[in-house]
Design a protein around this motif. Structure first.
Motif, PDB file in Angstrom:
ATOM      1  N   GLY A 111       0.742  -1.291   0.039  1.00 45.14           N
ATOM      2  CA  GLY A 111       0.048  -0.190   0.134  1.00 45.14           C
ATOM      3  C   GLY A 111       0.755   1.228   0.086  1.00 45.14           C
ATOM      4  N   THR A 112       0.131   2.345  -0.271  1.00 43.02           N
ATOM      5  CA  THR A 112       0.959   3.790  -0.467  1.00 43.02           C
ATOM      6  C   THR A 112       0.536   4.636   0.780  1.00 43.02           C
ATOM      7  N   LEU A 113      -0.512   4.310   1.360  1.00 41.94           N
ATOM      8  CA  LEU A 113      -0.804   5.148   2.539  1.00 41.94           C
ATOM      9  C   LEU A 113      -0.070   5.041   3.896  1.00 41.94           C
ATOM     10  N   VAL A 114       1.260   5.331   3.555  1.00 39.01           N
ATOM     11  CA  VAL A 114       2.163   4.945   4.715  1.00 39.01           C
ATOM     12  C   VAL A 114       3.046   6.008   5.160  1.00 39.01           C
ATOM     13  N   LEU A 115       3.398   6.397   6.470  1.00 38.15           N
ATOM     14  CA  LEU A 115       4.123   7.490   6.794  1.00 38.15           C
ATOM     15  C   LEU A 115       5.355   7.772   5.909  1.00 38.15           C
ATOM     16  N   ASP A 116       6.197   6.538   5.269  1.00 36.92           N
ATOM     17  CA  ASP A 116       7.287   6.635   4.618  1.00 36.92           C
ATOM     18  C   ASP A 116       7.162   7.192   3.284  1.00 36.92           C
ATOM     19  N   ALA A 117       6.015   7.219   2.767  1.00 36.80           N
ATOM     20  CA  ALA A 117       6.139   7.761   1.483  1.00 36.80           C
ATOM     21  C   ALA A 117       5.679   9.332   1.333  1.00 36.80           C
ATOM     22  N   LEU A 118       5.719   9.906   2.647  1.00 36.40           N
ATOM     23  CA  LEU A 118       5.446  11.435   2.732  1.00 36.40           C
ATOM     24  C   LEU A 118       6.792  12.030   3.132  1.00 36.40           C
ATOM     25  N   THR A 119       7.054  13.353   2.726  1.00 34.23           N
ATOM     26  CA  THR A 119       8.109  14.054   3.007  1.00 34.23           C
ATOM     27  C   THR A 119       7.765  14.772   4.407  1.00 34.23           C
ATOM     28  N   PRO A 120       8.808  15.242   5.208  1.00 30.11           N
ATOM     29  CA  PRO A 120       8.522  15.725   6.622  1.00 30.11           C
ATOM     30  C   PRO A 120       7.579  16.649   6.234  1.00 30.11           C
ATOM     31  N   GLY A 121       6.629  17.228   7.323  1.00 32.36           N
ATOM     32  CA  GLY A 121       5.717  18.163   7.512  1.00 32.36           C
ATOM     33  C   GLY A 121       5.153  18.540   8.699  1.00 32.36           C
ATOM     34  N   ARG A 122       4.382  19.379   8.993  1.00 28.75           N
ATOM     35  CA  ARG A 122       3.751  19.890  10.209  1.00 28.75           C
ATOM     36  C   ARG A 122       2.317  19.270  10.539  1.00 28.75           C
ATOM     37  N   ARG A 123       1.481  19.370   9.306  1.00 29.43           N
ATOM     38  CA  ARG A 123       0.276  18.859   9.452  1.00 29.43           C
ATOM     39  C   ARG A 123      -0.077  17.871   8.362  1.00 29.43           C
ATOM     40  N   LEU A 124      -0.773  16.895   8.985  1.00 27.06           N
ATOM     41  CA  LEU A 124      -1.155  15.771   7.954  1.00 27.06           C
ATOM     42  C   LEU A 124      -2.771  15.634   7.841  1.00 27.06           C
ATOM     43  N   TYR A 125      -3.273  15.887   6.585  1.00 22.87           N
ATOM     44  CA  TYR A 125      -4.684  15.584   6.342  1.00 22.87           C
ATOM     45  C   TYR A 125      -4.686  14.190   5.817  1.00 22.87           C
ATOM     46  N   MET A 126      -5.721  13.416   6.443  1.00 25.20           N
ATOM     47  CA  MET A 126      -6.434  12.471   5.949  1.00 25.20           C
ATOM     48  C   MET A 126      -7.655  12.605   5.299  1.00 25.20           C
ATOM     49  N   PHE A 127      -7.646  12.445   3.965  1.00 22.17           N
ATOM     50  CA  PHE A 127      -9.165  12.738   3.553  1.00 22.17           C
ATOM     51  C   PHE A 127      -9.807  11.553   3.046  1.00 22.17           C
ATOM     52  N   SER A 128     -10.870  11.132   3.535  1.00 22.28           N
ATOM     53  CA  SER A 128     -11.616   9.906   3.560  1.00 22.28           C
ATOM     54  C   SER A 128     -13.023   9.881   3.144  1.00 22.28           C
ATOM     55  N   THR A 129     -13.581   9.154   2.270  1.00 18.68           N
ATOM     56  CA  THR A 129     -15.062   8.838   2.273  1.00 18.68           C
ATOM     57  C   THR A 129     -15.337   7.493   2.580  1.00 18.68           C
TER      58      THR A 129
END
Length: 270
Positions: A111-129
């Motif tokens: 899967g791709t929804l893993v923290l390792d696939a994101l560059t460092p940031g301060r705010r994380l949005y999780m958009f779901s339906t």
């Protein structure tokens, strides 16, 4: 409808390279949604946010579909959140499972929804339906999420208010877990919307992003690629529209091999 295969039926029919795990609990939220937990195979490892192929023996043949693992990587049990499709090859049978029944699971999660696939940031949005909230159910219960981000915003959009209950149950569980609530503190924010009934927040998440109402309601600035990161999971139309909005804001899509500002999960149960 064929009943799920019982334990004794599995012994001679389990495909090679597949786990057969026991259902521990089942919760039916609506006539369209249910949650279940099952035993976790010894040695099974996954990253929070990944999915697995789970299935049942149907008419003597294994039928598998991709399901996000809703439990965090540290959990002793595996949790899944599923829709009920009356004529679905798998879900028409899966919705009838009971504690003691067995469910198949292939051994390699991905899967791709893993923290390792994101560059460092301060705010994380999780958009779901809909049931797209499942991988985020895993991530919002993982301490690593809060080590990497100062603020975590879970958005969950459904048609009806009753379909939001799973998300509210998750947040309630975190707030009442002695260990998790210390880690999470006030970093987690839950923004739930519906499209067909009266509710505190109404509308499609894409419309709420476009209009800026999402940010006004939350009291945060618009999307900023310097600090904001995103994860998207939902229907194919929602994925496409949300992706376009994030790209318009200057965020780039990432992957396991090339981390960036947002990621999408395209494997969705039907």
């Amino acid at each position: 409808m064929n009943a799920p295969a019982k334990t004794e039926d599995f012994a001679s029919s389990i495909p090679a390279g597949v786990y057969a795990e026991t259902v521990l609990a089942v919760t039916h939220y609506t006539d369209r949604l249910f949650r279940f937990t099952m035993t976790r195979p010894q040695g099974f490892r996954f990253r929070s946010g990944e999915f697995a192929m789970i299935g049942l023996m149907v008419e003597g043949k294994p039928v598998f579909r991709a399901y996000s693992i809703a439990s965090p990587a540290w959990a002793e049990e595996l949790e899944f959140f599923s829709i009920k499709v009356p004529d679905g090859p798998l879900t028409s049978h899966l919705q009838a499972i009971k504690p003691g029944d067995q469910v198949l699971m292939r051994k390699k999660p991905t899967g791709t929804l893993v923290l390792d696939a994101l560059t460092p940031g301060r705010r994380l949005y999780m958009f779901s339906t809909g049931t797209g909230v499942a991988p985020f159910a895993s991530l919002i219960r993982d301490p690593e999420t809060y080590e990497k981000f100062e603020e975590v915003i879970l958005t969950h959009t459904t048609r009806d208010v009753a379909e939001l209950k799973y998300g509210f149950d998750l947040v309630h569980e975190i707030q009442n877990d002695e260990l998790l609530k210390e880690v999470v503190g006030d970093k987690l924010r839950h923004y739930a919307t519906v499209t067909r009934e009266d509710f505190e927040y109404r509308g499609r998440i894409t419309d709420l992003i476009s209009s800026g109402k999402l940010f006004t309601d939350l009291g945060v600035p618009p999307l900023d690629p310097a600090i904001d990161r995103g994860m998207i999971c939902g229907s194919s139309a929602m994925l496409k529209d949300t992706k376009e909005l994030l790209e318009k804001a200057g965020l780039n899509e990432g992957a396991n091999s090339k981390p960036a500002e947002f990621v999408i999960e395209r494997a969705f149960v039907g």
